[in-house]
Structures are given as C-alpha cells and as structure tokens.
Design a protein around this motif. Structure first.
Motif, short mmCIF file in Angstrom:
data_model
loop_
_atom_site.label_atom_id
_atom_site.label_comp_id
_atom_site.label_asym_id
_atom_site.label_seq_id
_atom_site.Cartn_x
_atom_site.Cartn_y
_atom_site.Cartn_z
N LYS C 33 1.14 -0.88 0.27
CA LYS C 33 0.03 -0.13 0.02
C LYS C 33 0.82 1.43 -0.11
O LYS C 33 0.71 2.28 -0.79
CB LYS C 33 -0.62 0.02 1.19
CG LYS C 33 -2.56 -0.79 1.14
CD LYS C 33 -2.96 -0.92 1.64
CE LYS C 33 -3.71 -1.67 2.46
NZ LYS C 33 -5.04 -1.38 1.63
N GLU C 37 2.85 1.07 -7.12
CA GLU C 37 2.19 -0.23 -8.05
C GLU C 37 4.01 -0.22 -8.98
O GLU C 37 3.94 -1.13 -9.25
CB GLU C 37 1.57 0.32 -9.06
CG GLU C 37 1.63 1.49 -9.89
CD GLU C 37 -0.63 2.04 -10.29
OE1 GLU C 37 -0.91 0.93 -10.18
OE2 GLU C 37 0.05 2.68 -10.98
N LYS C 38 4.46 0.68 -8.49
CA LYS C 38 5.64 0.73 -9.18
C LYS C 38 6.90 0.13 -8.79
O LYS C 38 7.73 0.40 -8.31
CB LYS C 38 6.22 2.38 -9.80
CG LYS C 38 5.49 2.66 -10.69
CD LYS C 38 6.25 4.12 -11.45
CE LYS C 38 5.81 4.68 -13.04
NZ LYS C 38 6.13 5.62 -13.28
N ILE C 40 7.72 -3.58 -7.46
CA ILE C 40 8.90 -5.22 -8.40
C ILE C 40 9.47 -5.90 -7.14
O ILE C 40 10.18 -5.35 -6.40
CB ILE C 40 9.75 -4.90 -9.25
CG1 ILE C 40 9.33 -4.87 -10.91
CG2 ILE C 40 10.25 -6.68 -9.33
CD1 ILE C 40 10.16 -4.32 -11.58
N GLN C 61 -0.21 -8.42 -7.27
CA GLN C 61 -1.27 -8.00 -8.37
C GLN C 61 -0.21 -6.57 -8.84
O GLN C 61 0.34 -5.76 -9.59
CB GLN C 61 -1.79 -6.43 -7.70
CG GLN C 61 -3.21 -7.15 -7.62
CD GLN C 61 -4.13 -6.49 -7.01
OE1 GLN C 61 -4.15 -5.07 -6.77
NE2 GLN C 61 -5.13 -6.99 -6.21
N VAL C 62 1.63 -6.92 -8.40
CA VAL C 62 2.69 -5.90 -9.07
C VAL C 62 3.28 -7.91 -9.18
O VAL C 62 3.59 -8.43 -8.79
CB VAL C 62 4.20 -5.47 -7.92
CG1 VAL C 62 2.55 -3.94 -7.01
CG2 VAL C 62 3.85 -6.40 -6.89
#
Lengths: 546, 380, 290
Positions: C33, C37-38, C40, C61-62
């Motif tokens: 959170k 999203e960026k 890995i 979701q990453v």
C-alpha cells in the motif's frame, strides 16, 4: 553419409511454456480452511446501562465525530427527548460506569450531551402520524409526563396532557434555577416535544384522586406523574410563610416570579437540608444577595445533592453546619429567628441520635428543604401507570424521563399485546434496535487499550465565582466544538462500532468491509480471529464454524 | 571490420561488447578474469553502455544476471571452475525461468588440490542443467560464438554457456577479425522479451507449480532444446551471410574417408588437427570430429559422420567418475542403434592442464589396434 | 493512526496461501500500500514462496520474481540495474525475504548489495525461524525458543543476530526495524524507505502463529508485546544521522508477558526468563531506553 535436417524455429507461443502466473489466487477459496468465523455483534456500553434512559451514548458520539449532527440528535432523542436539559442537570450516572474511568478518567459525557442537545434545540423531531385509536391521559407536565407523552406520540398514540400549573415543565422550570438550567432551554425542548404532534395540552388542570376516576373511564390508559408536591413534615418546625418557608414552594416562587425574589435580600438565611432543592435554594438566595447557611444532620459528603452542586455552592459562599438539627426556634422581637441547634451523634433508622453539643444561631429566615412526599396515594392497575418522582420518590431528572418512557412502553406493550419483559431485561431498557436476547455489556477487559493514548478528561469551563454570585447566568459555560470533539474522541465506544477500521486494517485476508458496521467475506476469511482480538471495542465475536 | 591480435579472453569481451548487453555482473576468477577486466574498462570508458555490477561472489554474479534478464534486458556474466560450481543452483533456476542469459566459462579444473589449469570438468558437470553448451577452439570462434549465443538464446529462451579453455585459449594471442558494430547489429536485433518483470503488465515468475504442471514445463524445455538445432542452424546461416564465416554444430577435418576419427571439443582440437595432418602424411587415414554444441547434442549429425567408421577415439578432458568420459557417453549413445558400429575408445586425454603434445595423439592412432573398448583409457 | 485514512486499494489478491493470522501476509499487504504499483518484488525461498500462490495464480498485483534462497539481494541488484538502463529509475525493486534468507543464507548477497549501495529496498520479514520448512532454528531465533531443531530450547549462549547494526555498518541510505502492530511507525518507515535513494533495509518482526505456538488471533498482539517488552526495539537510522528510537513505551512490560503468550517459550523456567530479562534490560540500557 545421410543428411540431417533440423526443424526450424520454436513457433509455440503458448505461455504455458513459462512458469509465469497470470491469474489471481482468488480461485483459492481460503474460507474453507476456517474452523471459526467472525461475526459482527454490537454490544452494550456500560454507560448505556448506567444511563437510566439507556441512551446509546457511543452511537451518538460516533455521529458527532462523523459530523453528522442530525443523526447524533436522532440517536439521542430515541431514548431521551431532553438532551439539552440533561446535558446540564443530569448527574450522568453513565460517567460513573464509563470503562475509561479506570484508565484515565471517565469521558465527560455530560458536556458532549449538552453540546449535541444544544444543537438539537434547533432541530425539531419529525412529526408523527396517529396510528392508533387508543387515547391516553398523561397527568403531570413535568419531565416524566412529557417523556411519557413524547414516546406515546412518536409511536402514533393520541395523548391528552394535564398540568395543574399554567406552564409545562414542572420541576425543570420551577425546581431548577436559571443559572443551572436556563428557562429558554427547557422551553425549547418542550416545544420540540410538542412539535411531534398527537399531544393536546390542558394547562391549569389539576387532577386529584376523584377526577382521576373520571379520566380512567374516559381514556384507555392513564399515566400519573405528578411528582412530589407536599413538603415532608419536620418535627418542631412549621412553615408559616412569615419567617419559615417551604424550600420547594419558595424555589418555585423564586424561579417563576422575579419580583418575589426581591423580598429576599441582604438577609441571613438558614436552610435545613442538603438535597438538590436545598442547594438550589441556597445558591439562588446567595445570588439575591443573602448570606446562607445550610443546616444538615449528616455531613455534606453524605448529602444526596450532586457533587457539582455542593462544590459550586461552597465556592459561591454558602456556609454549612454539618451534623446539626434545629431542636427549637423562636422569633425574637425584631422578627428574627433564634435557632436552638443540637449536635447529631449518628442517624439510626432515619432518626437523629443527638449528642450534647448545643449551639444558638440567629437567622432572618429559615427554609425547610428536607424533601417532598406524594400529595395523594394511588397504585398501578390495568389502566393506571405511574412514573417519575411520584412513583419512585425524589430522584433525578433523567430517572423521571426514563420512568415516563418506560411507562409509555408498558402502555404500548399492553395495547399491542406484547410482552414487556423482553425490553427491560437486566434493568436495561432500549428502544433502539438492538439484540435484546443476547446483549452483553462490554467489560473493561474487552477494550484493547493499545489503541487509546492516555488523555486527561475535558475540564468544564465555568463562570468565575465572582461573576456568578450576583446574577443568574448559566454557570457551566458552553464548551467549544474543538474541545467537545477532543473529548468525544476519548470515547472507547464500547461495544458500538465506530468504523475505526482497525479490523479492516489488520485482516491479513482482506476480507473485511466497514460500512454501517462490519461485513465479512466468508469466501476467503481464514478465521484467524485477529479482527476480533484487535477490535478496540469488542464488536466482533468469533463463533464456531464447521 | 579490422584484424587484430588479441587474447582469447579479450576476443570474448569484444564479442560481448558487440552484443550490447545492458547488465554485466561478474566476480574475478583465474583464468576468466581478463574478460571482465576488459569489459569493466569498456563500461568505464563509455565504449559499452551497460551496468557493470561488481558482485561479491559468482553466486551473486549469476543471480544479478538472472535478475537483469528477468527484468527484460540482455545480461552477461563470465566465470570459471569453482565459480561455475558455485553458480550451480542459479544455473538451474535460469533454465526453469527460461531466461536467455549468456555465460562464458573459461574451462579450468576444480580442486582439491588447487589447480588453475584447464580441463572441462567444470562445464561437463553442468551438462544436465538445460543450458546450451558450446566449446570454442579459437579466439575468432569465441568472439563469433558469443555473438551467436545471444541470438540463439533469445530465440530458444534458454541460456547458453560458451566455453573457452583456460590459458590455452584465454591467454593466447591470436589474430582475430573484429566485426563492426553495424554488422553485429544487423546480425543481432535488440532484445525484445515477450514476458518480463513489467510494472505495466504485472506477472509473477516462478510461483510454485504442482507435479503435472512442472512435468510439462520440463518437457517444454526438452522440446525447446530439440527445436534449438533449427535455430542454431539459422544463426549459423545468418552469420555466414553477414560475416562470411561458416560455423556448424560440429566441425570436421579429413573425415570423409577416415578410418580413425578423433572426437574432441575445445582448444586442444588444434593439436589434434596437427596430429591428423601428420598421420595423413604417414599414410594413416585419420580424421577429426570437433564437438561445438555439446548441448543440445547433435546425435543425428554425429551418427551421420561416424556410423560407417572403423575406429572412433574420443578424447575427453573430463570424466564422470565411475562411468566414462562425458563425450564418449554421447558418442556411444548416438551410435547405439547402428548394427555395425565402430570401435569406440574412451580416452581421458588430459585433466588439470596435463600437457598434450601432437606426438601423444599420433602415437594413439598408431596403436589403435591394441586399445580396449571396454574400459577407460589413461595416458602413461 | 486513523485507519480510515489508509488507502483502500489493495495490491494483494485474496486467496493467498498464508496460514491464518500470518504476520507476513499482513505486512506485505501494507508494505505494498505504501510502495504502490511501481514496485517489483524479488522473493527468495521463504514462507512467501508458498503464500504467493500456486502456478498459474499469484497473490500479488505487482511483478514478482521467485529466486533461489541465497540470491535475493543480488537478483534485485540485477533487476534494478536493468531498470536503470531502461531509463525507468523510479521503480522500487524490493527484496522480500524471511529471516533465513536474510540473517543466514542470504547475508552475503545482502552485504554485497548494501556495500555497493544498490538502489533497492530489502525487507526482511523475521518470524524468527525456518517456518516454511517446519520451524527450524535460524540465527534470528531468540535464545530459549523452542524449534524442531532446538527441541529443548535455543541455547542461551546464542544471541539473535543484530541485523540492524550489521546492515547499518554498511552505511546504507536507510535502515529500520518495524512491525505492523505499530501501523503509523510501519507506514512512516516504508514511506521513508520508498523516498530514499540507495540501499534501504527494513527489518520487520512478523508473527508466525504455528511457529510461535500462539493462537492465530494473538498474532498482532504478539508482535505488539515484543515491542512493549523491549524484545524488539523500533528504531531507524538515516544516512548521516544517529540511530533514532521511533517508539518507546511508557514503561516496558516484563518479557515474561511476551514469552508466556507463546508456546515456544512455555517450557522456560523462572531463572531462564530472568536471564532473558536481564539481557533485554542490558540491551535497552545500551540504547538509552531504560
């Protein structure tokens, strides 16, 4: 030598050739692992139990913090139509039960209630329709009667309200001085109650034991909540309205007739008794410019008046003679009263056992404030319901309101053929939609203290004492919104979800939604129980789940 | 295109540079060190636009290369001997992950005792991983093979290990034709992976797989290995077209009419070539089959050359203790179905840099009638 | 911290394979959170190798890459360098490793990456033993703790490896300890790590109900008591600044309360507990906390 040919490039673009995951684990319904599951179960806060009217305190505080004042008012009025009044004069039994008490001091619910109550003054309740052909007579326009009438009216019953005075409010108007409860507040709350409709008021209409029979035949039910209007008699002393006055009557006069008050000024006045009436009389007389001395047969600490009242009275200069009774009194030539006081050793079976101490005391006037009794006697039957001080003796405003409410519900239960007992199990009486069968009071141990930092309770701002002795301005000052919100945030909200989202935050399985309570996604909930354990206020229970 | 005298290791570095990798990670070990020294130099002076990660072990070297490759760029590392052994676990992982990493291994013995000289035990020990393996004979071949390796790996989606012999090749100056960057670019297009660690298309790589899935994934690796022959041929053809140098899965020398064929891989091929010349001068019909691609092993091709021969002498520079030389095993395997097979001799030619002279090979051929086929043959 | 302010978006999928009450799943959920999203994830062998889901599904979701046990920091170095070369330097490359993969087998790669100042975030979720293989002792296992390879308790002469200071000695951009039982501290530290440039290390304590022998409901509570008792100290160090204690309880509770919540310590006698208490006291004294 044979020739060897090789096939060319790999044409298979099928992703299955690679160990790549492209779909989600949501096909793995982890809910099947579960042995127990969380359920959302709101409970009862100790403060709600402490409140005679069982106000859902955490819930209205929740809406207050959510800045939804109308909803806060609605929740408050669900149990009590006098929030602004109670926010001033109620001793707040709720606070004595507050779970926070043992942590860093009870939440100042009184101040919060007053704040919401004041807002409610300008938010009249919704008008109710008549839903029943039954009609009820409510006798007595004090807090008990008004409360009873209100709850009947809101629920669609027609009410005729009889009051012997030519104004409504009873003790709220004439028993409690302006500096504790401004008239305008009471007036507004009564207007709000009446704005529900269905209530016809008959002022100046005193009901006695005879006329009561008449009401019984004209109405389907009669509620009697006429309070205690007769002074309790005191040995050796008679009210003569020359030098000796009834505290109750005097307070009534002083509170409703300013001119009358001017007759009491610059005098030395003795008050017998140390209940709330005694305190109110004493403090009123101080404000009129008198010296006041309370004569009480016990110690002040044992007196039944509210602590605030005692302290404020002392602050304002009321003197006190503890463990004394008036054995005899005489008028002297100047019309002053010479009181012969005797020391009290102890009280046995309600009677004072005297000791050898003797003391004289001269006063200009003497006020008897030793309590009141019923003006007439009557018992409940299948048509008559009693409430307020008339039923249970002198108690607090909130208890009068609660008993009026309770009577209203008993009356309705009777008409609707319902069993009343389910509503008042364990002395807890709720109109609010709660699960009565299984309700549990949340104990201190169920509160997850980790989520609450220690913080001192809100200090009530009061008018400085030098500014209050010569006028009738309200002593307790209106607290600021900021302070109220700060105090409201201290509420543990025991057993009542305040959408803090702690459960949501700590759910490892992302199975919790918090909207008007807590929802669980049982498809994935593994039943770990962290939500239940971490919930700061005990609204999630774990139950077996096979 | 220029000609220059370069070390074998430097030829490798030049090949790597022409392939334009984005990430190079390496750890020093003799005799590979010159490769990475040269590459660091190229990166530092801007000749090569790549990240050079100076890791703390070979395990990390291959791991970083794997990470870079999974992130979607061309990655390279080089090592040798103990270093390769230390990489073992990750070498496996790269195959399973289907990453086209290129690794150059300078062949060297593995201790104990310490020995820095060449043999092929290190790479032969890694033959079952699923890496393609190529053994080079010359510096030119090393340079060219590195370039081809990226092409093949990225098409097959399997990693390639390119072998040069420690010292013999790595530390020897040879004349090498250095291709231009334009030619190299024409041969090797930019790497465009189908799937990689892409924040715009988030995928998970390597999640636990159950037996049936795992089985199929492994089957696919074998299928890709089999299909890679075609890709390798295509690469060789393209390479020939662009650079004018011809390579094949294997290389042969005087094989057509040979009665005795030596099979060998790596830089000692040169020595054997001279021996074959000598034998031919002496009237002995000797020939040579050089294994370039050991993985995938071109069994059909090998069989087509060796099926009708009389004697096949396999010159191993490693062996699988308790069994046979690894190359011998492959040759026997390739010829298994032949009814009239040649006699196959399993010869351990050299380990740990034991010197091999032309005369040794010549003597071997002359003595071939007395050799046993049933056991491993050792030198005196 | 007001949880109502925490963003609702999730980067983890439901249906993950974590045990009920797993601290590691919960920690990942919140770390993502913050990281967004960026990001890995590079993941060596650990419980999370299973939690992340079975092929062809994934709980994240990453982008996620599973890697061999000892290699996380090195692989992440490779990934980050690749992204740098691609011109996408703003991607968070995060190692998500257990205590085995950090304190033990992955320490060398970790040290290498830290020394090279690789621009990655290394998160060690420490459940204090090899839980995925069935509760074997690691160098993160505290003295006294029962594991299947220390059936009579981890020898008292052992000390839990001081990972914070080991990493801090590399002078990284940021190093911190955290636990999700202290959400604001946890969020702040991940935020700081995200915004710093260079090597960043967060050591998070992560309860393991089966391994710690606790009721799954007590998972967060156990992490909390670890901090309240001084067994686990919340601190951080930014490059060029001194070590800072980020949370100090009003008063430390006795370690007994923390230990006896857990089955893995329940065999300890009074003397042993006292011994542990003395050590904790010494450590707290060293940190100027007592």
């Amino acid at each position: 030598m044979e020739s060897v040919e090789y096939q060319s490039v790999i044409s298979d673009k099928d992703i299955r050739r690679f160990p790549i995951s492209i779909t989600t684990t949501e096909i793995n319904l982890t809910g099947s692992w579960r042995f127990s599951k969380p359920v959302f179960k709101e409970k009862v806060s100790p403060c709600s139990v402490g409140c005679p009217a069982n106000t859902n305190i955490p819930k209205y505080i929740f809406y207050l913090l959510k800045n939804d004042m109308d909803k806060a008012v609605e929740i408050l009025r669900r149990e009590n139509p006098f929030p602004a009044t109670c926010g001033r004069v109620c001793p707040h039994f709720c606070q004595a039960k507050c779970n926070r008490k043992d942590y860093d001091g009870a939440v100042e619910i009184k101040q919060i209630e007053r704040f919401v109550g004041d807002y409610a003054l300008n938010v009249p309740p919704q008008k109710a329709k008549v839903m029943s052909n039954k009609s009820i007579a409510v006798v007595g326009g004090g807090p008990a009667g008004l409360s009873c009438a209100y709850f009947l009216a809101v629920n669609g019953y027609k009410v005729d309200l009889f009051e012997k005075e030519n104004f409504l409010g009873g003790l709220l108007v004439y028993g409690i001085p302006e500096y504790r409860l401004p008239r305008s507040v009471v007036k507004r709350e009564i207007e709000n109650i009446l704005s529900v409709g269905n209530i016809e008021v008959h002022l100046g209409n005193e009901i006695n034991i005879d006329t009561l029979e008449e009401l019984k035949s004209n109405y389907d039910a009669v509620f009697v909540g006429v309070g205690l209007s007769k002074d309790r008699e005191v040995e050796n002393i008679k009210v003569d309205n020359r030098g000796v006055f009834s505290g109750y009557e005097l307070l009534k006069r002083l509170n409703t007739d300013l001119e009358f008050g001017k007759r009491f000024s610059g005098e030395r006045i003795g008050v017998i008794g140390a209940g709330n009436v005694a305190m109110d009389v004493a403090r009123t007389l101080i404000r009129l410019g008198n010296d006041v001395e309370i004569i009480y047969r016990r110690t002040l600490r044992e007196a039944p008046s509210f602590e605030d009242e005692k302290n404020e009275a002392l602050e304002e200069g009321v003197e006190i003679k503890e463990k004394r009774v008036v054995e005899d009194l005489q008028y002297d030539t100047e019309g002053r009263l010479l009181l012969k006081l005797r020391g009290v050793d102890r009280i046995e079976n309600g009677k004072a056992v005297l000791n050898k101490i003797k003391e004289d005391c001269v006063v200009d006037k003497l006020i008897l404030a030793t309590g009141q009794v019923r003006a007439f006697d009557i018992d409940e039957d299948d048509k008559v319901f009693l409430g307020g001080d008339f039923l249970h003796g002198a108690r607090t405003v909130i208890e009068a309101i609660a008993s009026g409410k309770q009577a209203a519900f008993r009356i309705m239960a009777k008409f609707e053929g319902r069993d009343f007992s389910y509503m008042d199990k364990d002395d807890c009486f709720f109109r609010a939609e709660r699960d009565f069968d299984e309700y549990k009071v949340v104990p201190f141990e169920r509160i997850n203290l980790h989520y609450f930092e220690k913080q001192e309770p809100l200090k009530i701002d009061k008018l400085p004492k030098e500014e209050r002795v010569n006028n009738f301005r309200e002593v307790a000052l209106k607290p600021s919104l900021e302070k109220i919100l700060g105090e409201a945030k201290r509420c543990f909200s025991c057993g009542v979800c305040n959408e803090c989202k702690t459960c949501w935050f700590f759910c490892p399985d992302m199975c919790i939604g918090v909207h008007d309570g807590v929802e669980f996604d049982y498809s994935f909930c593994k039943g770990c129980g962290v939500c239940s354990e971490e919930c700061p206020r005990g609204v999630i229970d774990m139950v077996e789940d096979k | 295109m220029v000609k220059d005298m370069v070390l074998g290791s430097e030829a490798v570095a030049l090949g790597v540079k022409l392939a334009r990798p984005k990430v190079i990670s390496a750890y020093p070990i003799t005799p590979q060190t010159h490769i990475i020294e040269r590459l660091s130099e190229m990166v530092d002076n801007g000749e090569l636009d790549a990240s050079f990660i100076r890791v703390e072990s070979e395990l990390s070297a291959i791991s970083a290369a794997m990470g870079a490759s999974q992130a979607g760029v061309r990655a390279f590392t080089a090592t040798s001997s103990h270093g390769l052994a230390l990489m073992h676990e990750v070498l496996h992982w790269i195959v399973g992950a289907r990453l086209p990493v290129v690794l150059v291994n300078a062949n060297r013995a593995i201790g104990s005792p310490w020995n820095i000289w060449t043999d092929q035990t290190d790479s032969m020990s890694q033959r079952d991983l699923g890496w393609l393996q190529v053994y080079c004979e010359t510096a030119q071949e090393a340079l060219d093979t590195v370039l081809q390796a990226f092409y093949v790996a990225e098409k097959v989606l399997l990693p390639i290990m390119v072998m040069i012999d420690g010292f013999i090749l790595s530390h020897t100056l040879e004349e090498v034709v250095i291709p231009t960057q334009e030619q190299a670019d024409e041969f090797l297009p930019p790497y465009e992976p189908g799937y990689f660690l892409d924040i715009d298309n988030p995928l998970s790589f390597g999640n636990a797989a159950k037996g049936d899935v795992f089985y199929n994934l492994r089957k696919d690796i074998q299928r890709s290995m089999e299909a890679s022959f075609g890709i390798i041929n295509e690469a060789h053809n393209r390479f020939d077209d662009i650079f004018g140098r011809r390579y094949d899965l294997i290389d042969t020398y005087f094989i057509d009419d040979a009665e005795i064929v030596f099979v060998i891989a790596g830089a000692l091929t040169g020595t054997v070539r001279v021996a074959v010349d000598k034998l031919r001068n002496m009237g002995v019909k000797a020939g040579l089959l050089k294994i370039r691609y050991f993985r995938p092993f071109p069994s059909d091709l090998v069989r087509s050359y060796l099926a009708d021969k009389k004697h096949v002498v396999v010159l191993n520079r490693s062996l699988s203790f308790g069994s046979a030389g690894q190359i011998t095993q492959e040759i026997k395997n390739a010829l298994y179905f032949e009814e009239d097979k040649p006699s196959i001799y399993d010869y351990v030619l050299s380990l740990g840099g034991k010197e091999v002279f032309v005369e040794d090979v010549v003597k071997l051929a002359l003595n071939v009638g007395n050799l046993e086929t049933s056991k491993i043959l050792w030198r005196e | 911290m007001d949880f109502r302010d925490v963003k609702n978006i999730e980067y983890m999928n439901q249906g993950d394979y974590a045990c009920p009450g797993c601290g590691a799943g919960l920690s990942m959920r919140h770390a993502l959170k913050v990281l967004g999203e960026k990001t890995i994830i590079v993941m060596p062998a650990s419980c999370w190798s299973i939690i992340a889901g079975v092929f062809p599904t994934t709980a994240l979701q990453v982008p996620l890459m599973h890697v061999p046990f000892a290699t996380a920091a090195a692989v992440a170095s490779g990934v980050k360098n690749a992204y740098k070369k691609k011109g996408q330097d703003d991607v968070n490359v995060v190692c998500w490793a257990g205590d085995g993969g950090t304190f033990d087998i992955g320490l060398q790669a970790l040290s290498g990456a830290a020394e090279r100042k690789e621009d990655i975030i290394y998160v060690c979720y420490d459940n204090e033993a090899y839980m995925n293989t069935g509760i074997q002792r690691s160098s993160a296992t505290p003295p006294g703790a029962w594991t299947t390879t220390t059936p009579t308790g981890n020898p008292l002469i052992y000390e839990k490896k001081d990972m914070f200071n080991i990493v801090a000695s590399h002078n990284p951009a940021y190093v911190a300890t955290a636990t999700i039982a202290y959400p604001d501290d946890f969020y702040l530290k991940f935020e700081k790590a995200k915004n710093a440039k260079g090597f960043r290390f967060i050591h998070i304590l992560s309860a393991c109900p089966p391994g710690w022998r606790i009721d799954s409901k007590d998972s967060v509570k156990a992490m909390r008591l670890a901090v309240e008792s001084g067994m686990f100290v919340l601190m951080e160090k930014e490059q060029g600044k001194p070590i800072r204690i980020t949370y100090k309880p009003e008063r430390f509770i006795p370690v007994r309360e923390y230990l006896l919540l857990q089955g893995r310590y329940r065999h300890l006698d009074k003397n042993t507990i006292n011994e542990i208490q003395i050590r904790v006291n010494e450590r707290l004294k060293d940190l100027d906390l007592s």
